[in-house]
Enzyme design. Structure first.
Site, PDB file in Angstrom:
ATOM      1  N   GLU A  36      12.771  51.530   4.871  1.00 55.33           N
ATOM      2  CA  GLU A  36      13.983  52.442   4.499  1.00 55.33           C
ATOM      3  C   GLU A  36      13.596  53.644   3.355  1.00 55.33           C
ATOM      4  OE1 GLU A  36      17.508  50.176   3.602  1.00 55.33           O
ATOM      5  OE2 GLU A  36      17.112  48.675   4.971  1.00 55.33           O
TER       6      GLU A  36
ATOM      7  N   HIS B 216      13.347  51.969  -1.414  1.00 55.35           N
ATOM      8  CA  HIS B 216      14.217  53.058  -2.035  1.00 55.35           C
ATOM      9  C   HIS B 216      13.605  53.124  -3.469  1.00 55.35           C
ATOM     10  CE1 HIS B 216      16.772  52.917   1.194  1.00 55.35           C
ATOM     11  NE2 HIS B 216      17.053  51.469   1.081  1.00 55.35           N
TER      12      HIS B 216
ATOM     13  N   ASP C 275      13.091  56.206   0.963  1.00 58.43           N
ATOM     14  CA  ASP C 275      13.548  57.553   0.384  1.00 58.43           C
ATOM     15  C   ASP C 275      13.013  57.515  -1.101  1.00 58.43           C
ATOM     16  OD1 ASP C 275      15.260  55.786  -0.464  1.00 58.43           O
ATOM     17  OD2 ASP C 275      16.995  56.409   0.734  1.00 58.43           O
TER      18      ASP C 275
ATOM     19  N   GLU D  73      18.301  41.429   3.052  1.00 57.56           N
ATOM     20  CA  GLU D  73      18.747  41.406   1.566  1.00 57.56           C
ATOM     21  C   GLU D  73      19.401  39.958   1.200  1.00 57.56           C
ATOM     22  OE1 GLU D  73      20.943  44.752   0.593  1.00 57.56           O
ATOM     23  OE2 GLU D  73      19.679  46.000   1.534  1.00 57.56           O
TER      24      GLU D  73
ATOM     25  N   ASN E 290      13.941  41.575   5.810  1.00 59.91           N
ATOM     26  CA  ASN E 290      14.149  42.970   5.058  1.00 59.91           C
ATOM     27  C   ASN E 290      14.849  43.135   3.908  1.00 59.91           C
ATOM     28  OD1 ASN E 290      13.572  45.817   5.520  1.00 59.91           O
ATOM     29  ND2 ASN E 290      15.811  45.988   5.591  1.00 59.91           N
TER      30      ASN E 290
HETATM   31  O1  G3I Z   1      32.364  55.697   9.179  1.00 59.67           O
HETATM   32  C1  G3I Z   1      33.434  55.554   8.440  1.00 59.67           C
HETATM   33  C2  G3I Z   1      34.233  56.627   8.195  1.00 59.67           C
HETATM   34  O2  G3I Z   1      35.211  56.474   9.532  1.00 59.67           O
HETATM   35  C3  G3I Z   1      35.143  56.321   7.184  1.00 59.67           C
HETATM   36  O3  G3I Z   1      36.114  57.600   7.026  1.00 59.67           O
HETATM   37  C4  G3I Z   1      34.349  56.380   5.838  1.00 59.67           C
HETATM   38  C5  G3I Z   1      35.195  56.245   4.506  1.00 59.67           C
HETATM   39  O4  G3I Z   1      34.643  55.429   3.449  1.00 59.67           O
HETATM   40  O5  G3I Z   1      33.552  55.323   5.941  1.00 59.67           O
HETATM   41  C6  G3I Z   1      32.556  55.590   6.963  1.00 59.67           C
HETATM   42  O6  G3I Z   1      31.578  54.318   7.050  1.00 59.67           O
HETATM   43  C7  G3I Z   1      30.690  54.269   5.892  1.00 59.67           C
HETATM   44  C8  G3I Z   1      29.260  54.377   6.661  1.00 59.67           C
HETATM   45  O7  G3I Z   1      28.410  54.140   5.905  1.00 59.67           O
HETATM   46  C9  G3I Z   1      28.906  55.452   7.684  1.00 59.67           C
HETATM   47  O8  G3I Z   1      28.870  56.659   6.728  1.00 59.67           O
HETATM   48  C10 G3I Z   1      30.984  53.169   5.061  1.00 59.67           C
HETATM   49  O9  G3I Z   1      32.095  53.374   4.403  1.00 59.67           O
HETATM   50  C11 G3I Z   1      29.793  53.206   4.143  1.00 59.67           C
HETATM   51  O10 G3I Z   1      29.740  51.972   3.450  1.00 59.67           O
HETATM   52  C12 G3I Z   1      28.430  53.142   5.082  1.00 59.67           C
HETATM   53  O11 G3I Z   1      27.482  53.151   4.159  1.00 59.67           O
HETATM   54  C13 G3I Z   1      26.048  52.454   4.522  1.00 59.67           C
HETATM   55  C14 G3I Z   1      25.621  51.321   3.788  1.00 59.67           C
HETATM   56  O12 G3I Z   1      24.285  50.864   4.152  1.00 59.67           O
HETATM   57  C15 G3I Z   1      26.590  50.173   3.660  1.00 59.67           C
HETATM   58  O13 G3I Z   1      26.382  49.186   2.700  1.00 59.67           O
HETATM   59  C16 G3I Z   1      25.077  53.595   4.657  1.00 59.67           C
HETATM   60  O14 G3I Z   1      25.561  54.646   5.549  1.00 59.67           O
HETATM   61  C17 G3I Z   1      23.758  53.191   5.009  1.00 59.67           C
HETATM   62  O15 G3I Z   1      22.803  53.971   4.839  1.00 59.67           O
HETATM   63  C18 G3I Z   1      23.576  51.764   4.173  1.00 59.67           C
HETATM   64  O16 G3I Z   1      22.008  51.330   4.390  1.00 59.67           O
HETATM   65  C19 G3I Z   1      21.700  50.279   3.708  1.00 59.67           C
HETATM   66  C20 G3I Z   1      20.805  49.520   4.713  1.00 59.67           C
HETATM   67  O17 G3I Z   1      21.615  49.232   5.802  1.00 59.67           O
HETATM   68  C21 G3I Z   1      20.204  48.413   3.915  1.00 59.67           C
HETATM   69  N1  G3I Z   1      19.578  48.539   2.839  1.00 59.67           N
HETATM   70  C22 G3I Z   1      20.195  49.327   1.891  1.00 59.67           C
HETATM   71  C23 G3I Z   1      20.803  50.680   2.557  1.00 59.67           C
HETATM   72  C24 G3I Z   1      21.327  51.729   1.628  1.00 59.67           C
HETATM   73  O18 G3I Z   1      22.534  51.174   1.097  1.00 59.67           O
END
Ligand code: G3I
Length: 456
Positions: free
Chosen positions: A265, A238, A267, A160, A202
């Site tokens: 990715e 997405h 969905d 990105e 990507n």
């Molecule tokens: O693990 C912590 C947890 O301990 C805490 O309590 C909680 C509180 O917010 O956060 C948890 O971490 C989160 C993590 O996902 C695991 O669930 C983060 O806050 C959250 O920001 C994170 O989001 C991820 C996101 O990328 C970050 O920008 C998503 O799971 C993940 O699916 C998403 O994936 C991205 C790709 O990497 C790149 N392309 C877009 C895609 C969707 O945004």
């Protein structure tokens, strides 16, 4: 991706209707039809993968589907910068290794995601800039790619890095502000660390021919022409309730540059068209010989980052949805193409036709240091003299008590005292006056004298 960005796909719903066919017509003779996503994709030499989370691997319903259906996995968060280097120089691979080992236990490919991304930078890196950030970034790429060396099918080296909207330009970030060459520097470091992994760029909102995808297309074309090592482009996909009519044509134009393409990715918002859009994406990949596989971004709707949109192939209870059936049928219907051989083809440097490097050309080297208490990163600039260079070595002297711990874009002989660095395959040839860089990290203090450079 911000929700606002995704909503633009709603506008494309009507376009989608014109490019899909009913999933029910896609089934072929049941003698050949495979009954899982991975097996049916494998019939044409492709993979069908899922993004998975280490924290869910204890869920029996989740792992049951995972083990049954998929032959590729991507860590949803576990190999990102904030997860793997939470404080500078302290690397933690526990959860990344759990994903890797899950993939190995399934006999699946493992996609590495992602070495560099402006989001999910650890806090310490967010507050860095300039040379210090460039060195930290290069060290991160080198260390993580080295840890997983030989085990990753494809790395999202950079994620990105392009802006949304009509500019086709790079996105502003602290990484971008270290210099426009940060992406190619990262790809070169990744290649040096893990020559067997395919190296991908990507991004999202690249699902048709548009200003953003064209900006990326131009970068890939430039990289290929200059021998920057890039093997593949990931299209996140997405999607909302539509799909651009030129989705397949866009994949094809990238493939025609000489890179693989992957849906990384996928969905799709739940709605009337969900199953058809999934089938359209699947057919588009099957129709492009260099489209090597598809990854969905999660398993069950309840596992998705898109809360409330139910965008995946399995419902909250793990039951197959209509979208699942449409993908399976499309895979079993087969495509017109098989993917090309899957080994990465390290891009050889493409010497310019008008300069033929001659032995004996001279070179010079200079060093810049980023030091901290107990360690340093050295970046060495190698400059050819008035004649082209075909291979170079740089020698320098480290102070007593100092040692090289890792090197990128060069190979080193020795780690203490007098150390010699030699070019790697892609950066040995320099035009007259041409410049390349390599680097190394060390313990102790860095070299102080100007290094000696000699050309082959
Ligand atoms: O693990 C912590 C947890 O301990 C805490 O309590 C909680 C509180 O917010 O956060 C948890 O971490 C989160 C993590 O996902 C695991 O669930 C983060 O806050 C959250 O920001 C994170 O989001 C991820 C996101 O990328 C970050 O920008 C998503 O799971 C993940 O699916 C998403 O994936 C991205 C790709 O990497 C790149 N392309 C877009 C895609 C969707 O945004």
């Amino acid at each position: 991706m911000p929700l606002l960005k995704r909503n633009r796909f709603l506008l494309l719903a009507s376009a989608a209707a014109g490019v899909v066919v009913a999933a029910s017509v896609a089934v072929i003779g049941t003698a050949e039809a495979a009954s899982t996503l991975g097996a049916s994709a494998a019939q044409s030499g492709r993979y069908f993968g899922a993004a998975i989370a280490a924290g869910r691997l204890g869920d029996a319903t989740y792992t049951g589907i995972l083990n049954r259906e998929f032959n590729s996995v991507t860590p949803e968060n576990e190999m990102k910068w904030d997860a793997t280097e939470p404080s500078q120089g302290r690397f933690t691979y526990t959860n990344g290794d759990r994903i890797l080992n899950q993939g190995i236990s399934m006999g699946a490919k493992v996609r590495g995601h992602a070495l560099l991304w402006y989001q999910q930078e650890p806090g310490w890196a967010q507050s860095m800039s300039g040379t210090a950030l460039r060195n930290a970034m290069m060290n991160h790429v080198t260390q993580v790619a080295t840890h997983y060396k030989g085990k990753i099918y494809a790395w999202d080296v950079v994620n990105e890095a392009f802006a949304d909207g009509g500019s086709g330009a790079r996105r502003d970030s602290n990484l971008q502000r270290t210099g426009n060459d940060w992406i190619e520097a990262a790809f070169r470091a990744a290649r040096a660390a893990d020559p067997a992994a395919k190296l991908c760029y990507n991004d999202y909102n690249t699902d048709g021919v548009n200003a953003k995808s064209t900006g990326i297309y131009n970068m890939v074309r430039d990289f290929k022409s200059r021998g920057v090592p890039i093997d593949c482009v990931g299209f996140q996909s997405h999607l909302g309730t539509g799909i651009p009519g030129d989705y397949q044509a866009n994949l094809q134009r990238f493939a025609d540059l000489g890179v693989d393409v992957q849906i990384t990715e996928l969905d799709v918002a739940q709605g009337g068209n969900q199953a058809n859009i999934y089938a359209s994406v699947t057919r588009a990949c099957l129709a492009v010989s260099r489209c090597t596989g598809i990854t969905v971004w999660g398993i069950r709707d309840s596992d998705s980052w898109r809360t409330g949109e139910n965008p995946l192939l399995f419902d909250n209870s793990g039951n197959k949805k209509a979208a699942y059936t449409s993908v399976l049928n499309a895979l079993n219907a087969g495509g017109t193409t098989s993917p090309s051989p899957s080994s990465p083809s390290p891009s050889a440097p493409s010497p310019s036709a008008s300069t033929s490097p001659q032995p004996g050309g001279a070179c010079s080297a200079s060093v810049s240091l980023n030091s901290w208490n107990g360690g340093f990163v050295a970046t060495i600039k190698v400059t050819a003299g008035s004649a082209p260079v075909n291979g170079w070595t740089v020698s320098l002297s480290l102070p007593s008590g100092s040692a090289v711990t890792s090197t990128w874009s060069a190979t080193n002989s020795g780690t203490t005292g007098n150390v010699t660095f030699r070019n790697v395959s892609y950066n040995g040839q320099l035009a007259a006056g041409g410049v390349t860089e390599f680097g190394f990290q060390g313990t102790g203090t860095g070299p102080t004298a100007t290094p000696a450079c000699s050309a082959a």
